[in-house]
Motif scaffolding. Structure first.
Motif, PDB file in Angstrom:
ATOM      1  N   MET A 365      42.770  31.390  55.429  1.00  0.00           N
ATOM      2  CA  MET A 365      42.874  32.138  54.286  1.00  0.00           C
ATOM      3  C   MET A 365      43.858  32.557  53.515  1.00  0.00           C
ATOM      4  O   MET A 365      44.874  32.435  54.297  1.00  0.00           O
ATOM      5  CB  MET A 365      41.581  33.122  54.579  1.00  0.00           C
ATOM      6  N   GLN A 366      43.866  32.816  52.552  1.00  0.00           N
ATOM      7  CA  GLN A 366      44.911  33.128  51.610  1.00  0.00           C
ATOM      8  C   GLN A 366      44.375  34.199  50.660  1.00  0.00           C
ATOM      9  O   GLN A 366      43.337  34.229  50.310  1.00  0.00           O
ATOM     10  CB  GLN A 366      45.592  32.017  50.779  1.00  0.00           C
ATOM     11  N   PHE A 367      45.218  35.484  50.579  1.00  0.00           N
ATOM     12  CA  PHE A 367      44.925  36.451  49.604  1.00  0.00           C
ATOM     13  C   PHE A 367      45.876  36.545  48.668  1.00  0.00           C
ATOM     14  O   PHE A 367      47.255  36.523  48.891  1.00  0.00           O
ATOM     15  CB  PHE A 367      44.174  37.636  50.217  1.00  0.00           C
ATOM     16  N   ASP A 368      45.760  36.916  47.438  1.00  0.00           N
ATOM     17  CA  ASP A 368      46.551  37.235  46.144  1.00  0.00           C
ATOM     18  C   ASP A 368      46.364  38.765  46.017  1.00  0.00           C
ATOM     19  O   ASP A 368      45.310  39.213  45.909  1.00  0.00           O
ATOM     20  CB  ASP A 368      46.457  36.257  45.189  1.00  0.00           C
ATOM     21  N   PHE A 369      47.197  39.380  45.769  1.00  0.00           N
ATOM     22  CA  PHE A 369      47.338  40.851  45.007  1.00  0.00           C
ATOM     23  C   PHE A 369      47.794  40.796  43.470  1.00  0.00           C
ATOM     24  O   PHE A 369      48.661  40.391  43.390  1.00  0.00           O
ATOM     25  CB  PHE A 369      48.209  41.688  45.812  1.00  0.00           C
ATOM     26  N   TYR A 370      46.693  41.294  42.664  1.00  0.00           N
ATOM     27  CA  TYR A 370      46.969  41.295  41.065  1.00  0.00           C
ATOM     28  C   TYR A 370      46.796  42.824  40.861  1.00  0.00           C
ATOM     29  O   TYR A 370      46.425  43.520  41.202  1.00  0.00           O
ATOM     30  CB  TYR A 370      45.915  40.586  40.421  1.00  0.00           C
ATOM     31  N   ASP A 371      47.556  42.916  39.491  1.00  0.00           N
ATOM     32  CA  ASP A 371      47.203  43.973  38.532  1.00  0.00           C
ATOM     33  C   ASP A 371      46.321  43.786  37.590  1.00  0.00           C
ATOM     34  O   ASP A 371      46.072  42.630  37.367  1.00  0.00           O
ATOM     35  CB  ASP A 371      48.675  44.628  38.191  1.00  0.00           C
ATOM     36  N   GLY A 373      46.689  43.158  34.624  1.00  0.00           N
ATOM     37  CA  GLY A 373      47.288  42.385  33.637  1.00  0.00           C
ATOM     38  C   GLY A 373      47.366  41.049  34.206  1.00  0.00           C
ATOM     39  O   GLY A 373      47.849  40.343  33.420  1.00  0.00           O
ATOM     40  N   LYS A 374      46.745  40.813  35.120  1.00  0.00           N
ATOM     41  CA  LYS A 374      46.447  39.530  35.830  1.00  0.00           C
ATOM     42  C   LYS A 374      47.875  38.820  36.395  1.00  0.00           C
ATOM     43  O   LYS A 374      48.078  37.717  36.621  1.00  0.00           O
ATOM     44  CB  LYS A 374      46.084  38.381  34.782  1.00  0.00           C
ATOM     45  N   ASP A 375      48.691  39.675  36.509  1.00  0.00           N
ATOM     46  CA  ASP A 375      49.900  39.529  37.078  1.00  0.00           C
ATOM     47  C   ASP A 375      49.990  39.386  38.732  1.00  0.00           C
ATOM     48  O   ASP A 375      49.549  40.578  39.164  1.00  0.00           O
ATOM     49  CB  ASP A 375      51.115  40.281  36.612  1.00  0.00           C
ATOM     50  N   SER A 376      49.996  38.211  39.408  1.00  0.00           N
ATOM     51  CA  SER A 376      50.061  38.444  40.841  1.00  0.00           C
ATOM     52  C   SER A 376      51.390  38.737  41.554  1.00  0.00           C
ATOM     53  O   SER A 376      52.549  38.908  40.892  1.00  0.00           O
ATOM     54  CB  SER A 376      50.083  36.882  41.338  1.00  0.00           C
ATOM     55  N   TRP A 377      51.300  39.783  42.407  1.00  0.00           N
ATOM     56  CA  TRP A 377      52.151  40.330  43.089  1.00  0.00           C
ATOM     57  C   TRP A 377      52.733  39.681  44.454  1.00  0.00           C
ATOM     58  O   TRP A 377      53.037  40.503  45.447  1.00  0.00           O
ATOM     59  CB  TRP A 377      51.950  41.911  43.304  1.00  0.00           C
ATOM     60  N   GLY A 378      51.939  38.521  44.803  1.00  0.00           N
ATOM     61  CA  GLY A 378      52.268  38.128  45.840  1.00  0.00           C
ATOM     62  C   GLY A 378      51.408  37.413  46.624  1.00  0.00           C
ATOM     63  O   GLY A 378      49.950  37.803  46.031  1.00  0.00           O
ATOM     64  N   LYS A 379      51.393  36.591  47.717  1.00  0.00           N
ATOM     65  CA  LYS A 379      50.480  36.014  48.457  1.00  0.00           C
ATOM     66  C   LYS A 379      50.637  36.195  49.869  1.00  0.00           C
ATOM     67  O   LYS A 379      51.613  36.230  50.409  1.00  0.00           O
ATOM     68  CB  LYS A 379      50.192  34.211  47.951  1.00  0.00           C
ATOM     69  N   ARG A 380      49.682  36.114  50.772  1.00  0.00           N
ATOM     70  CA  ARG A 380      49.685  36.111  52.209  1.00  0.00           C
ATOM     71  C   ARG A 380      48.637  35.148  52.746  1.00  0.00           C
ATOM     72  O   ARG A 380      47.629  35.091  52.293  1.00  0.00           O
ATOM     73  CB  ARG A 380      49.573  37.493  52.677  1.00  0.00           C
ATOM     74  N   THR A 381      49.191  34.469  53.911  1.00  0.00           N
ATOM     75  CA  THR A 381      48.306  33.415  54.434  1.00  0.00           C
ATOM     76  C   THR A 381      47.538  34.333  55.643  1.00  0.00           C
ATOM     77  O   THR A 381      48.408  35.042  56.606  1.00  0.00           O
ATOM     78  CB  THR A 381      48.783  32.250  55.067  1.00  0.00           C
ATOM     79  N   LEU A 382      46.258  34.148  55.968  1.00  0.00           N
ATOM     80  CA  LEU A 382      45.572  34.825  57.114  1.00  0.00           C
ATOM     81  C   LEU A 382      44.995  33.830  57.875  1.00  0.00           C
ATOM     82  O   LEU A 382      44.146  32.689  57.690  1.00  0.00           O
ATOM     83  CB  LEU A 382      44.228  35.552  56.497  1.00  0.00           C
ATOM     84  N   ASN A 383      45.608  33.627  59.163  1.00  0.00           N
ATOM     85  CA  ASN A 383      45.208  32.748  60.337  1.00  0.00           C
ATOM     86  C   ASN A 383      43.860  32.953  61.067  1.00  0.00           C
ATOM     87  O   ASN A 383      43.591  34.196  60.802  1.00  0.00           O
ATOM     88  CB  ASN A 383      46.282  32.408  61.253  1.00  0.00           C
ATOM     89  N   SER A 384      43.251  32.088  61.420  1.00  0.00           N
ATOM     90  CA  SER A 384      42.226  32.251  62.348  1.00  0.00           C
ATOM     91  C   SER A 384      42.465  33.256  63.499  1.00  0.00           C
ATOM     92  O   SER A 384      43.552  33.319  63.859  1.00  0.00           O
ATOM     93  CB  SER A 384      41.414  31.154  62.813  1.00  0.00           C
ATOM     94  N   PRO A 407      52.329  52.280  41.936  1.00  0.00           N
ATOM     95  CA  PRO A 407      51.927  53.080  40.428  1.00  0.00           C
ATOM     96  C   PRO A 407      50.338  53.059  40.299  1.00  0.00           C
ATOM     97  O   PRO A 407      49.591  52.534  40.905  1.00  0.00           O
ATOM     98  CB  PRO A 407      52.595  52.141  39.245  1.00  0.00           C
ATOM     99  N   LYS A 408      50.013  54.096  39.544  1.00  0.00           N
ATOM    100  CA  LYS A 408      48.491  54.379  39.049  1.00  0.00           C
ATOM    101  C   LYS A 408      48.046  53.084  38.556  1.00  0.00           C
ATOM    102  O   LYS A 408      48.808  52.539  37.458  1.00  0.00           O
ATOM    103  CB  LYS A 408      48.585  55.745  38.096  1.00  0.00           C
ATOM    104  N   GLY A 409      46.821  52.747  38.737  1.00  0.00           N
ATOM    105  CA  GLY A 409      46.313  51.702  37.987  1.00  0.00           C
ATOM    106  C   GLY A 409      45.009  51.056  38.882  1.00  0.00           C
ATOM    107  O   GLY A 409      44.883  51.524  39.883  1.00  0.00           O
ATOM    108  N   THR A 410      44.638  49.869  38.300  1.00  0.00           N
ATOM    109  CA  THR A 410      43.394  49.223  38.915  1.00  0.00           C
ATOM    110  C   THR A 410      44.143  47.681  39.353  1.00  0.00           C
ATOM    111  O   THR A 410      44.966  47.028  38.675  1.00  0.00           O
ATOM    112  CB  THR A 410      42.327  48.817  37.927  1.00  0.00           C
ATOM    113  N   TYR A 411      43.637  47.378  40.574  1.00  0.00           N
ATOM    114  CA  TYR A 411      44.204  46.386  41.451  1.00  0.00           C
ATOM    115  C   TYR A 411      43.242  45.468  41.888  1.00  0.00           C
ATOM    116  O   TYR A 411      42.085  45.764  42.033  1.00  0.00           O
ATOM    117  CB  TYR A 411      45.350  46.804  42.535  1.00  0.00           C
TER     118      TYR A 411
END
Length: 433
Positions: A365-371, A373-384, A407-411
């Motif tokens: 699996m992979q997950f992305d972290f967004y703010d 404003g739809k800007d991605s702050w990076g990705k990480r791979t999750l192995n089984s 920072p304060k905000g919604t993610y």
């Protein structure tokens, strides 16, 4: 638990309290006269297992009338037949072993008991037929009323006892298919000048396909990796499937659909792990197991689960900082383009960490972290991995800064498959650090 030791203990090392019987008739080969064997006490059989040598000694306590001396009109005694009877005294043509299908039967010490009466002066090996209903693992032992154990080194595929199946140190003979097999009590094992009575105890574990139900526990015999076992599983609602195998050796596991076609990768499961986890919607599935030639328990738990990971960002499941863990469900049929969205609100500038626990046997699996404003702050791979824990400290463009604050905000978190054959569950929480 060592299954082999448990079965041997259940079959051979515990006292048998067989039903007492009288007037069991052992007929001569060519005469209307009958030899009667009267058992005046409850038959007791006790086996003491020597664990170091895996050898069993059985002691039997009989009170048996001697056979009458044959009259001159009778045929030679060696032509008389060995009489095989059931535990209740009914004459039978073959031994039918007790078949274990679940763990509780072993715990309850269930097995079959037969008795063979060998006429005085009988001077041939005694061949005992054993009929089984499937391929699988057969365990047998025999001992005389004097407490002498029969040396049974092989189970034979032919009545002439030429084609043998060796009995391993685990005491099992792995028979390749349903049919009649034979055990041999050698003539040197019994007294030739007196009637002999042997007790035969037997049990069997099938190597056929089986069904796993919720909270069930079955026992199976693997005939080797070239002969897989398929476990049928009927699931009534979207559930996490946790299947455990208590095997001595590592094995291969594959989740299949109702047509037995693979919907996950074939995974090599170490015996120290002995467990697989999948998430599936309602339906019928098969777990394909390829194992070494051995016997093992298989148990299943089906846990209904709900999905907090929504398929659109606008409907993302909500996480609370320092709140409870919520689950993202990943089913085998889901597309790699599908996203599973979750969000959280950071009320002030502070240090936070994303904590993720994965439980899936196959895939990535992979997950992305967004703010917001739809800007991605990076990705990480999750192995089984089962109960595999990840923790990411988040700030701006880095996931591993312990000195910075968020920072304060919604993610938003977006999870997706990197492999279509991924199936499992991901637990997600947000913690203040």
């Amino acid at each position: 638990m060592d299954l082999k030791k448990k079965i041997i203990a259940a079959v051979l090392s515990l006292s048998l309290l067989a039903t007492p019987f009288t007037n069991v008739q052992a007929k001569g080969a060519d005469t209307a006269k009958e030899n009667q064997v009267t058992v005046q006490k409850t038959v007791k059989a006790e086996a003491i297992q020597a664990a170091e040598k895996c050898k069993t000694v059985i002691t039997l306590d009989f009170d048996v009338q001697p056979s009458p001396v044959p009259s001159p009109s009778q045929k030679p005694v060696e032509e008389q037949k060995v009489v095989l009877v059931s535990e209740k005294g009914k004459t039978v043509d073959y031994v039918t072993p007790y078949t274990y299908t679940k763990k509780s039967q072993i715990a309850e010490e269930k097995y079959s008991v037969n008795f063979a009466t060998i006429p005085s002066g009988y001077n041939k090996d005694v061949i005992i037929p054993i009929k089984v209903s499937a391929k699988g693992a057969l365990v047998v032992a025999a001992a005389s009323s004097e407490g002498k154990e029969a040396d049974i080194y092989s189970v034979y595929q032919d009545k002439a006892c030429q084609k043998g199946i060796s009995i391993g140190t685990d005491k099992f003979a792995y028979v390749p298919k349903a049919g009649t097999y034979y055990m041999r009590i050698r003539k040197n094992d019994f007294e030739k000048n007196s009637e002999n009575v042997y007790a035969i105890v037997s049990a069997f574990i099938s190597g056929n396909n089986a069904e796993l139900k919720n909270n069930s526990n079955v026992v199976s015999a693997s005939m080797g990796t070239a002969s897989p076992i398929y476990y049928k599983m009927a699931v009534s609602k979207t559930s996490k499937l946790t299947i455990k195998l208590s095997s001595d050796w590592s094995f291969y596991a594959t989740l299949c659909n109702s047509r037995k076609s693979a919907i996950t990768h074939e995974e090599y499961i170490y015996s120290g792990v002995g467990k697989v986890v999948y998430v599936v919607p309602k339906g019928t599935y098969y777990l394909k197991i390829k194992a070494q030639k051995e016997t093992f328990y298989a148990s299943a738990v089906f846990t209904p689960v709900s999905n907090a990971g929504m398929t659109s960002k606008s409907k993302a499941g909500t996480l609370k900082i320092n709140g409870s863990t919520r689950n993202v469900l990943v089913c085998p049929g889901d597309s790699t383009s599908r996203g599973y969205y979750m969000k959280f609100t950071n009320p002030k500038r502070q240090k936070v960490a994303i904590q993720i626990t994965t439980s899936y046997t196959s895939g990535k699996m992979q997950f992305d972290f967004y703010d917001s404003g739809k800007d991605s702050w990076g990705k990480r791979t999750l192995n089984s991995g089962l109960n595999k824990k990840y923790e990411y400290h988040v700030y701006s463009t880095t996931y591993n800064s312990n000195s910075k604050t968020l920072p304060k905000g919604t993610y938003y978190l977006r999870f997706r498959k990197l492999d279509k054959k991924t199936s499992g569950i991901i637990g997600v929480s947000i913690k203040r650090k």
